[in-house]
Enzyme design. Structure first.
Site, PDB file in Angstrom:
ATOM      1  N   ARG A  71      28.381 -25.553 -19.066  1.00 54.64           N
ATOM      2  CA  ARG A  71      27.141 -25.378 -18.300  1.00 54.64           C
ATOM      3  C   ARG A  71      26.010 -24.933 -19.210  1.00 54.64           C
ATOM      4  O   ARG A  71      24.875 -25.396 -19.079  1.00 54.64           O
ATOM      5  CB  ARG A  71      27.344 -24.362 -17.170  1.00 54.64           C
ATOM      6  CG  ARG A  71      28.197 -24.884 -16.035  1.00 54.64           C
ATOM      7  CD  ARG A  71      28.250 -23.884 -14.891  1.00 54.64           C
ATOM      8  NE  ARG A  71      26.968 -23.775 -14.224  1.00 54.64           N
ATOM      9  CZ  ARG A  71      26.631 -22.765 -13.420  1.00 54.64           C
ATOM     10  NH1 ARG A  71      27.490 -21.765 -13.200  1.00 54.64           N
ATOM     11  NH2 ARG A  71      25.446 -22.733 -12.830  1.00 54.64           N
ATOM     12  N   CYS A  90      22.978 -15.339 -16.194  1.00 55.48           N
ATOM     13  CA  CYS A  90      24.052 -16.290 -15.884  1.00 55.48           C
ATOM     14  C   CYS A  90      23.450 -17.340 -14.963  1.00 55.48           C
ATOM     15  O   CYS A  90      22.303 -17.734 -15.150  1.00 55.48           O
ATOM     16  CB  CYS A  90      25.241 -15.560 -15.262  1.00 55.48           C
ATOM     17  SG  CYS A  90      24.802 -14.587 -13.792  1.00 55.48           S
TER      18      CYS A  90
END
Length: 284
Positions: free
Chosen positions: A184, A240
């Site tokens: 990611r 995050c």
């Protein structure tokens, strides 16, 4: 006021505390992103004795504003204060939070939020419920409500210096760690957010690398090595996808005795709401 406890507590220590006159408030923070109702369902099935349920969406996050906030914005201070009142949490009474294990995420978010509200007597159960069950310790079923709900709204000492926002990230360019998985981070896959990639200048440190196969935190020395980028006098920050697993990096830094990084609470899902903000892809 008692001295600030270490950030982690083990199952046997918690068991002993629960039998004392100064028993902590215990919060079960289990949550599953793909099944938001499942956390409370497993809580109702089995949880640590006297634990109350803390829902990531309902209690540990605020309302999402499309195009403005990330996926798990911080709860409004007033709402979180009222929730602490219901849980019976004060500056004086210790609190222990847990997840299924520490590779899960919501217990670290609860720990961070409580400290953000000025509650210092808070610890995370190392290894979470798995560690408790492995010791053969007592559990119960059904919903547990606080027998110590407060009649007065607690006065909190909010620690806003623990936060950093997108504008500050652009201006100050701190040492920045991204807690998401490397795929990611690199922009190779993006199963949740509409834009893939990472904040320019960030380094990838998946939060799952900070615990062992049993979900127990690595040793202090191992954590210090993993988090070596934070061992600096320069400003540091973490993020995050939505400001949840980044708290795991802050918890690990505290366990390691490193300077505490600031949290970009909006994280990637907020960053990409403004197309002017730069993005990068790639693993470096």
């Amino acid at each position: 006021m008692s001295a600030t406890p270490p950030p982690l507590i083990n199952a046997q220590q918690l068991c002993q505390q629960l039998q004392s006159s100064d028993a902590p408030v215990v919060l079960d923070c289990r949550f599953y992103l793909q099944q938001p109702a499942a956390g409370q369902e497993v809580y109702m099935t089995e949880h640590i004795v006297r634990a109350q349920y803390a829902d990531l969406d309902q209690h540990l996050s605020g309302a999402v504003q499309a195009g403005v906030t990330g996926r798990h914005p911080l709860p409004a201070k007033e709402a979180f204060t009222r929730q602490l009142q219901q849980w019976g949490i004060t500056h004086e009474r210790p609190v222990v939070v847990y997840d299924q294990n520490n590779a899960a995420m919501a217990a670290a978010r609860a720990w961070w939020l409580l400290r953000y509200a000025g509650i210092e007597q808070v610890q995370v159960l190392d290894g979470g419920l798995d560690a408790w069950l492995a010791e053969g310790l007592a559990t119960e079923t059904g919903e547990q409500r606080s027998d110590n709900a407060l009649t007065e709204v607690p006065r909190l000492n909010w620690q806003d210096e623990k936060l950093i926002n997108a504008q500050q990230l652009l201006l100050k360019k701190p040492v920045l760690l991204d807690a998401r998985g490397v795929e990611r981070f690199a922009g190779e896959v993006e199963p949740i957010d509409p834009v893939a990639g990472h904040i320019p200048g960030a380094q990838c440190l998946p939060f799952t690398e900070l615990v062992d196969e049993q979900g127990m935190f690595l040793s202090q020395e191992q954590l210090k090595e993993k988090l070596s980028a934070l061992d600096t006098d320069a400003a540091t920050a973490v993020y995050c996808g939505s400001g949840v697993t980044a708290c795991h990096l802050i918890l690990a830094a505290t366990v390691a005795g490193l300077p505490e990084p600031r949290l970009y609470a909006g994280s990637w899902s907020e960053w990409i709401t403004d197309s002017v903000r730069p993005i990068e892809t790639g693993r470096e």
